[in-house]
Design a protein around this motif. Sequence first.
Motif, PDB file in Angstrom:
ATOM      1  N   PHE A 132       0.722  -1.351  -0.177  1.00 38.39           N
ATOM      2  CA  PHE A 132      -0.038   0.132  -0.005  1.00 38.39           C
ATOM      3  C   PHE A 132       0.740   1.281  -0.081  1.00 38.39           C
ATOM      4  O   PHE A 132       0.480   2.345   0.345  1.00 38.39           O
ATOM      5  CB  PHE A 132      -0.843   0.067   1.292  1.00 38.39           C
ATOM      6  CG  PHE A 132      -1.685  -1.278   1.372  1.00 38.39           C
ATOM      7  CD1 PHE A 132      -3.093  -1.260   0.806  1.00 38.39           C
ATOM      8  CD2 PHE A 132      -1.554  -2.398   1.965  1.00 38.39           C
ATOM      9  CE1 PHE A 132      -3.730  -2.183   0.544  1.00 38.39           C
ATOM     10  CE2 PHE A 132      -2.236  -3.604   2.047  1.00 38.39           C
ATOM     11  CZ  PHE A 132      -3.626  -3.479   1.075  1.00 38.39           C
ATOM     12  N   SER A 133       1.914   1.163  -0.424  1.00 38.94           N
ATOM     13  CA  SER A 133       3.033   2.478  -0.539  1.00 38.94           C
ATOM     14  C   SER A 133       2.284   3.628  -1.088  1.00 38.94           C
ATOM     15  O   SER A 133       1.676   3.314  -2.197  1.00 38.94           O
ATOM     16  CB  SER A 133       4.239   1.958  -1.266  1.00 38.94           C
ATOM     17  OG  SER A 133       5.001   2.868  -1.247  1.00 38.94           O
ATOM     18  N   GLU A 134       2.482   4.728  -0.587  1.00 35.11           N
ATOM     19  CA  GLU A 134       2.256   6.013  -1.184  1.00 35.11           C
ATOM     20  C   GLU A 134       0.824   6.355  -0.994  1.00 35.11           C
ATOM     21  O   GLU A 134       0.241   7.246  -1.044  1.00 35.11           O
ATOM     22  CB  GLU A 134       2.569   6.003  -2.529  1.00 35.11           C
ATOM     23  CG  GLU A 134       3.989   5.946  -2.801  1.00 35.11           C
ATOM     24  CD  GLU A 134       4.851   7.199  -2.433  1.00 35.11           C
ATOM     25  OE1 GLU A 134       4.228   8.263  -1.990  1.00 35.11           O
ATOM     26  OE2 GLU A 134       6.096   7.238  -2.837  1.00 35.11           O
ATOM     27  N   ASN A 135      -0.030   5.336  -0.026  1.00 34.09           N
ATOM     28  CA  ASN A 135      -1.478   5.711   0.145  1.00 34.09           C
ATOM     29  C   ASN A 135      -1.463   6.151   1.439  1.00 34.09           C
ATOM     30  O   ASN A 135      -1.765   5.585   2.478  1.00 34.09           O
ATOM     31  CB  ASN A 135      -2.327   4.333  -0.053  1.00 34.09           C
ATOM     32  CG  ASN A 135      -2.198   3.584  -1.284  1.00 34.09           C
ATOM     33  OD1 ASN A 135      -1.390   4.361  -2.229  1.00 34.09           O
ATOM     34  ND2 ASN A 135      -2.513   2.509  -1.531  1.00 34.09           N
ATOM     35  N   THR A 136      -1.181   7.431   1.553  1.00 36.13           N
ATOM     36  CA  THR A 136      -0.910   8.224   2.879  1.00 36.13           C
ATOM     37  C   THR A 136      -2.109   8.350   3.634  1.00 36.13           C
ATOM     38  O   THR A 136      -2.511   8.250   4.791  1.00 36.13           O
ATOM     39  CB  THR A 136      -0.524   9.473   2.811  1.00 36.13           C
ATOM     40  OG1 THR A 136      -1.238  10.111   2.051  1.00 36.13           O
ATOM     41  CG2 THR A 136       1.175   9.471   2.128  1.00 36.13           C
TER      42      THR A 136
END
Length: 573
Positions: free
Chosen positions: A128-132
């Motif tokens: 889920f990288s970059e899904n802040t």
Amino acid sequence: MKKIAGILLMLVLMAALCAAAAEASGTCGEGITWTLDGEGLLRVEGSGAMADGTFWKDTVQADAIRRVEIGEGVTRIGEGAFTGCTELSEVTVPDSVTAIGGSAFEECGKLAEMKLPDHITEVAGMSFSENTKLILSGLHTESGDTLGGWGFPFYLQGDDTKYIYSYTEDGVRLGLSVAEPVDPDAETVIFPEGMESIFPDFFKQMKHCKQARIPDSMTDLTIASFGGVYRDFVILCNKGSAAEEFAWEQGLQFDNGEEQVIGWQITDPEEKVKWVVKNYIRPEMTEREKALILHNWIINNSSYDDSMTIYESDRILVEGKGVCEAYSHAYYRLLQEAGIASCTFSGETVPRSPSGHAWNMVRIDGTWYFVDCTWDDPGRYLMDAPCISGQEKTHYFLMTDSELAKDHEWDPDYSADKGRMFEWYDPETKQVVRQQDWDGEARYLLNWQDMTAVVINSVHENQYAVAVPKFYRKDGNEFRVIGVEEGGCRGNEKLVYVTIGSMVEFIGADAFRDCPKLKNITIETELLTADTIGANVFTGIHSDAVIHCPESKVEEYRKLLKEKGVEAEIIGY
């Protein structure tokens, strides 16, 4: 005829409806198919694990996928399955899914919420990288559970509590319980009492954060958690807390309610130097501790100037930007203010840099070491990098010659092991203490404290004669020449004549070793002893060499030189 036309019209309409219902389709694993309709809904159906890879990329634009439904029977979402689907805002995951592959939903910025099965066993790295702003719900886990690999934070919602998770190299770890997810645009973050640590890279998602309230319960702090904050960032804490101690050790700004150590706004370089030393150096600290604190302040408040135009230490101190020369001179100024002897140093890196490199030599408890603040700043190669990289590095702090030589090159006449540098300033006496100088025959290390000099080496590798004088004169000052350093003239293949002056007190080991033509040696000094003549001083010289010395010292020198392995004839004059 009308009947045939009606049938044809119906077929056309059905084809159009089918096209609208399935704009694209294909397979994404053995026994698994996918379809995308005109509304942006992508359905995955079948039984078993999806194949790894972005299966739709050859037929569909990423922004065409707005919703995803994974059908019952699918057991694993493949690696990179929906990477880069920037318009994806909704995902339905069935109970049959037990694993999510790496980067499966990476860079899906509009994905705000996802419910996962409570029995899922694998969430691989970067899923889920970059899904802040993503909240994951339904997954039940305990603090410390490992779910995946390195990446950016996301949120996990249990029955009553939301948890912030972060990917690390070892896995996703539970980091913080909060009533609501932290707003990535917030300028202030308040961590609740009871929390013990912050996961690595937490602040990399907080692009505008200016301050963070750290509770007393938080005792396990590392610089990795603060990667991404800028020079004006302030840690709010209580006096005497672990957070205050951490901020002080790392050279970060803090406010403990009674004292504000905040100096990013100071624009005068000299004032900044005094401010840093006053606020971060304590009287009871050792020299090593002082040097380390100032090293940490430099690397945590500076970033490398990729334009390679900022060479002034003033800019590092005030703006936090500069090249290696600025780093080394700023560190030198801080050490000088703290009362630690040091000098700046220059050479090359391995592989070579186009414009050379600069670092420092520092004296700690009487011993000299190399320190390279630039290479200890992990953000030095990142364009417009935040001032805090989020990595704690002391690899290039207090290195010996052999340790630094693995990736640095410099003039061998200078040495940390031997305390040899071009010159260094003693902050206690406010004077230049030692410096190197040379005449036509030899290079000297001058000591301005006791006005003595030592021969470092001969200036030319194939010099015919070397005379160590009684005095060396510089700028109207006389220095007693008291010795020849270890290996000083070793390997000079053309050296024939050597004279050792009357003030010489020692000759280092191997000083004239392997000089095959050396056959005429005059020792004028009467101050040498067995302890002050090193081993193999004249090993490998001409077989017919003769050593001349004062008549009164012939027997003594003959005995002690023989003990040192010297076979040459010794006669008096």
